[in-house]
Scaffold this motif. Sequence first.
Motif, PDB file in Angstrom:
ATOM      1  N   ARG A  13       0.830  -1.209   0.000  1.00  0.00           N
ATOM      2  CA  ARG A  13       0.000   0.000   0.000  1.00  0.00           C
ATOM      3  C   ARG A  13       0.865   1.260   0.000  1.00  0.00           C
ATOM      4  O   ARG A  13       0.475   2.289  -0.536  1.00  0.00           O
ATOM      5  N   ALA A  14       1.996   1.186   0.683  1.00  0.00           N
ATOM      6  CA  ALA A  14       2.864   2.364   0.787  1.00  0.00           C
ATOM      7  C   ALA A  14       4.272   1.890   1.091  1.00  0.00           C
ATOM      8  O   ALA A  14       4.469   0.825   1.683  1.00  0.00           O
ATOM      9  N   GLU A  15       5.259   2.670   0.659  1.00  0.00           N
ATOM     10  CA  GLU A  15       6.652   2.330   0.965  1.00  0.00           C
ATOM     11  C   GLU A  15       7.266   3.479   1.743  1.00  0.00           C
ATOM     12  O   GLU A  15       7.246   4.620   1.296  1.00  0.00           O
ATOM     13  N   ILE A  16       7.795   3.150   2.912  1.00  0.00           N
ATOM     14  CA  ILE A  16       8.378   4.205   3.740  1.00  0.00           C
ATOM     15  C   ILE A  16       9.690   3.738   4.364  1.00  0.00           C
ATOM     16  O   ILE A  16       9.966   2.545   4.433  1.00  0.00           O
ATOM     17  N   GLY A  17      10.474   4.703   4.802  1.00  0.00           N
ATOM     18  CA  GLY A  17      11.775   4.388   5.419  1.00  0.00           C
ATOM     19  C   GLY A  17      11.691   4.487   6.940  1.00  0.00           C
ATOM     20  O   GLY A  17      10.887   5.239   7.476  1.00  0.00           O
ATOM     21  N   LEU A  18      12.524   3.703   7.619  1.00  0.00           N
ATOM     22  CA  LEU A  18      12.590   3.776   9.082  1.00  0.00           C
ATOM     23  C   LEU A  18      14.049   3.870   9.520  1.00  0.00           C
ATOM     24  O   LEU A  18      14.853   2.986   9.229  1.00  0.00           O
ATOM     25  N   LEU A  19      14.369   4.961  10.188  1.00  0.00           N
ATOM     26  CA  LEU A  19      15.720   5.162  10.715  1.00  0.00           C
ATOM     27  C   LEU A  19      15.708   4.761  12.188  1.00  0.00           C
ATOM     28  O   LEU A  19      15.185   5.474  13.029  1.00  0.00           O
ATOM     29  N   GLY A  20      16.273   3.594  12.460  1.00  0.00           N
ATOM     30  CA  GLY A  20      16.218   3.066  13.834  1.00  0.00           C
ATOM     31  C   GLY A  20      17.282   3.690  14.718  1.00  0.00           C
ATOM     32  O   GLY A  20      18.343   4.092  14.256  1.00  0.00           O
ATOM     33  N   LEU A  21      16.978   3.733  16.009  1.00  0.00           N
ATOM     34  CA  LEU A  21      17.939   4.249  16.983  1.00  0.00           C
ATOM     35  C   LEU A  21      19.158   3.318  17.022  1.00  0.00           C
ATOM     36  O   LEU A  21      19.023   2.136  17.302  1.00  0.00           O
ATOM     37  N   PRO A  22      20.359   3.825  16.724  1.00  0.00           N
ATOM     38  CA  PRO A  22      21.525   2.931  16.617  1.00  0.00           C
ATOM     39  C   PRO A  22      22.196   2.675  17.961  1.00  0.00           C
ATOM     40  O   PRO A  22      23.376   2.940  18.139  1.00  0.00           O
ATOM     41  N   TYR A  23      21.447   2.173  18.924  1.00  0.00           N
ATOM     42  CA  TYR A  23      22.001   1.937  20.263  1.00  0.00           C
ATOM     43  C   TYR A  23      22.212   0.456  20.533  1.00  0.00           C
ATOM     44  O   TYR A  23      22.256   0.048  21.671  1.00  0.00           O
ATOM     45  N   GLY A  24      22.314  -0.335  19.463  1.00  0.00           N
ATOM     46  CA  GLY A  24      22.620  -1.743  19.692  1.00  0.00           C
ATOM     47  C   GLY A  24      21.466  -2.653  19.350  1.00  0.00           C
ATOM     48  O   GLY A  24      20.440  -2.247  18.802  1.00  0.00           O
ATOM     49  N   GLU A  25      21.692  -3.900  19.731  1.00  0.00           N
ATOM     50  CA  GLU A  25      20.868  -5.015  19.295  1.00  0.00           C
ATOM     51  C   GLU A  25      19.384  -4.842  19.604  1.00  0.00           C
ATOM     52  O   GLU A  25      18.532  -5.074  18.756  1.00  0.00           O
ATOM     53  N   LEU A  31      13.849  -3.987  17.579  1.00  0.00           N
ATOM     54  CA  LEU A  31      12.622  -3.182  17.582  1.00  0.00           C
ATOM     55  C   LEU A  31      12.297  -2.728  16.150  1.00  0.00           C
ATOM     56  O   LEU A  31      11.158  -2.833  15.696  1.00  0.00           O
ATOM     57  N   SER A  32      13.307  -2.250  15.434  1.00  0.00           N
ATOM     58  CA  SER A  32      13.092  -1.821  14.046  1.00  0.00           C
ATOM     59  C   SER A  32      12.611  -2.985  13.189  1.00  0.00           C
ATOM     60  O   SER A  32      11.693  -2.834  12.379  1.00  0.00           O
ATOM     61  N   GLN A  33      13.250  -4.151  13.385  1.00  0.00           N
ATOM     62  CA  GLN A  33      12.852  -5.339  12.621  1.00  0.00           C
ATOM     63  C   GLN A  33      11.385  -5.664  12.871  1.00  0.00           C
ATOM     64  O   GLN A  33      10.637  -5.991  11.953  1.00  0.00           O
ATOM     65  N   TYR A  34      10.993  -5.569  14.142  1.00  0.00           N
ATOM     66  CA  TYR A  34       9.611  -5.891  14.472  1.00  0.00           C
ATOM     67  C   TYR A  34       8.651  -4.905  13.799  1.00  0.00           C
ATOM     68  O   TYR A  34       7.628  -5.297  13.229  1.00  0.00           O
ATOM     69  N   ILE A  35       8.976  -3.616  13.838  1.00  0.00           N
ATOM     70  CA  ILE A  35       8.107  -2.606  13.222  1.00  0.00           C
ATOM     71  C   ILE A  35       7.959  -2.892  11.731  1.00  0.00           C
ATOM     72  O   ILE A  35       6.871  -2.827  11.168  1.00  0.00           O
ATOM     73  N   LYS A  36       9.070  -3.253  11.110  1.00  0.00           N
ATOM     74  CA  LYS A  36       9.036  -3.584   9.680  1.00  0.00           C
ATOM     75  C   LYS A  36       8.067  -4.746   9.430  1.00  0.00           C
ATOM     76  O   LYS A  36       7.233  -4.688   8.522  1.00  0.00           O
ATOM     77  N   GLN A  37       8.174  -5.778  10.259  1.00  0.00           N
ATOM     78  CA  GLN A  37       7.290  -6.940  10.086  1.00  0.00           C
ATOM     79  C   GLN A  37       5.834  -6.577  10.324  1.00  0.00           C
ATOM     80  O   GLN A  37       4.959  -6.929   9.536  1.00  0.00           O
ATOM     81  N   ALA A  38       5.585  -5.875  11.432  1.00  0.00           N
ATOM     82  CA  ALA A  38       4.203  -5.583  11.825  1.00  0.00           C
ATOM     83  C   ALA A  38       3.526  -4.695  10.781  1.00  0.00           C
ATOM     84  O   ALA A  38       2.376  -4.919  10.407  1.00  0.00           O
ATOM     85  N   LEU A  39       4.239  -3.684  10.283  1.00  0.00           N
ATOM     86  CA  LEU A  39       3.635  -2.813   9.273  1.00  0.00           C
ATOM     87  C   LEU A  39       3.527  -3.545   7.944  1.00  0.00           C
ATOM     88  O   LEU A  39       2.601  -3.318   7.170  1.00  0.00           O
TER      89      LEU A  39
END
Lengths: 325, 530
Positions: B366-378, B383-391
């Motif tokens: 439906r839409a393509e968007i970018g996500l810049l995750g907080l680079p504080y480690g694993e 968390l970013s991976q999960y958001i990608k999956q859930a959306l």
Amino acid sequence: MRQLGFLVGWLVKALVVVLAITILNFLLIRLAPGDPAIVMAGEAGAADERFLAQIRSDFGLDRPLLVQLGIYLKNVLTLDLGQSYRNQRAVVDMLFERLPATLLLTGSAYLFALVFGPLLGAIAAMKARTVYDSALMVVALFFYATPIFWVGLLLILVFSVQLGWLPPFGMQSLIPVEGTLARTLDILRHLILPAVTLGLFYVAVYVRLTRASMLETATLDYVKTARAKGLPEWRVATAHILRTALLPIITFAGLQAGHLVGGAIVVETVFAWPGIGRLAFDALFQRDYNLLLGVFLLSALMVVFFNMVTDILLRVADPRIGSRA
Amino acid sequence: MRPQRTINRWATGLAAAAVALAVSGAAAQAEPQRGGTLNSTLWPEPPGIVIGINLNAPTLLPSTKIFEGLLTYDFQLNPQPMLAESWEVSEDGLTYTFNLRDDVTWHDGEPFTSQDVVYTLTEFIPEVHARSRPTFARAKVEAPDDHTVVLTLEEPYGPLIRSFDAIGAPIVPEHVYAGSDIRENPVNRSPIGTGPFKFSEWKSGEYIHLVRNDDYYLDGRPYLDEIYYRFIPDSASRALALETGQVQLATQNDIELVDLGRLEAMPHLEVTTKGWEWGAPISWLEMNHRREPFGDVRFRKAVMYALDHAFIRDNIFFGYAKVPTGPIHSSSPFYTDDVVTYEHDPDKARALLDEMGLTPDGDGVRAEIGLLGLPYGELWDRLSQYIKQALGEVGVEVTLEASDVAGWGSRIANWDVDMSTTYLTTLSDPALGVARSYITDNQKKGVLFTNTAGYSNPEVDRLFAEAASEPNHEKRLEMYHEVQKIIADEVALAWLAELQWPTVHDAKLKNVVRNGLGPNDNFAEAYFEQ
């Protein structure tokens, strides 16, 4: 006269290389996205325009890039490497504070590797295709292939947690030990695990290198001649094979020596060793330009210096090298 | 409204009973004992240890033992005495009078007086303390005598009474700093405060060493002889150090959440998540309202419905988090849960996206968007991976963008992102730590920790402004409850988790976390049970 000409030529080349590296580093760091003022303000947990402007003006970040470069180069000539943004201290002080710890660690690991690597490699070559050779090569491959941090943690688990023989981290005991001898022993006890961890990797490299180099040399005609003359096998191995086979090892050792300053980041991290590698790593993430440039410069000087030493050593080991030039 | 009040009162009663129980429990324990060395982890090595000049987390842990504020705050963020033994706020909220202790000396032996407080609030903080500068700029500060300080405001300012802790307003010695360049003063490397511990040594790359202040004003305290803050860069090594007893305290990000279960099971260690009420960190997914489709509230709601917050709490944060309901942390006295909530419901998310006209293409996108995750480690990568999956499940294709901290900060500050993850402390009062992320005035390009999402609602602006200068607490509560309702309904940000930093300590170490400042308390009362 020839030697003097060689030295002068070398120094000129070295100067040009160091200057080029400094300029390139200066420009490359600034190409990376990210603004040190924002990182610092972020760390302070408070960001307003006034604070950002203050940081930029304090460190001259608001001036044109080339002006900044000019000022930096001029200061470097007087050995002024500037202030660390994050720590607000002179970079030179910070480097010299950390340098001894790193040299102690990497130097010990280096010696350890230089003694055991070629020795075990020579044994493996002399016993080539026997069970001793295979066992040595498997162990060497293991330490070559295993990540250093994992070896470090494993050694901590065995020697600190299980056996309780050696301290797991740090460079000395918290409660200061009285007396020079006792202090030295205390530091040595702390040194063993990190130095062995780092050293094992290089031992593995030297074992493989020495073995391969000796086996290759052993097939050369002059070695066959030596054997045909009826020389005992140990004499062939040490005087004829090893001397020639050492050349790639000297070259490699020289390259490695250049990395004594920055080559131990991982080990310094696992063992909380207060060295320079870790300082560089953190400086990178903090966009602490001056500190990072300082580490790079020191590192470049070391590489250039040891390359020169290597060249000289190679001439000694193989007089043909000098005469060919 | 009425039943809500009753529940609140009931809850307050319950909390009071719990506190009473805890206090009587503490009294039943053995008397605190003198002596002992506390070894704590500290990472990364701080850039400095004078609060105000530096404000990052590793600065605060050692320096809150050296410097003190006029007040400190309990778990409910009620003010408690520290350098001020009593205080009074006038009815109109315009005059604050502090009566200072008269038995306090600086670590160099000079007496502590009201002049030190005046100097700190009118010179030191305006010069270096970027976070507290605007708060104290509102006040005229005077010292009628050596042990009284009076702050006068032109209009009431609600958060002021929660601004006198050692972090927001550390009192520094006038005789050491006056007339000097504060940032360059050599004393910053060996600071002088009034706290229970004195600075002894800082060995670069190794440790910071504090020793007991034998002249501390509270009889018999501190109990500990000394504290070492050891810099241990690797989290696995830090966990090992706790296991082997080499260190007795670690906090905040020191230990990977995945290791905590193992440590918690060890009989010689204890884990608590209390003590971060003052900081109250919330993590969120920030959507750039200036870009489509994020400007449409239906899209933001769809994102909230697509995310399973319980999954995030249990599997990303291993249970060391709470599901947030809006902009204010549930430990805040201004919190309400009487807001729109978003249960995990992918169908609702899809329906909202359909309604917007964002229908799936041939590949279901439906839409393509970018996500810049907080680079504080694993943890944050997961968390970013999960958001990608859930959306992705509702047809929104997310591209993960990588960066280091510097690049991440620059892109967010310059509004150059679609979505990003972050977390921020919401501080002791919504006017200090919450409003900054939502009010229109605070959209400042190039400055991090402002309203970088670009959310704007005049009603929200008005409520935040009025609540900040409202002297009556009940009225403030009403306004903040109202603001939470609006912001939660409009999903200004997609809140992900209220972080509950664990503090891991040796079971024999007592009184580590005893108020809302947690491990940033001054440790005068901490002791080892023998």
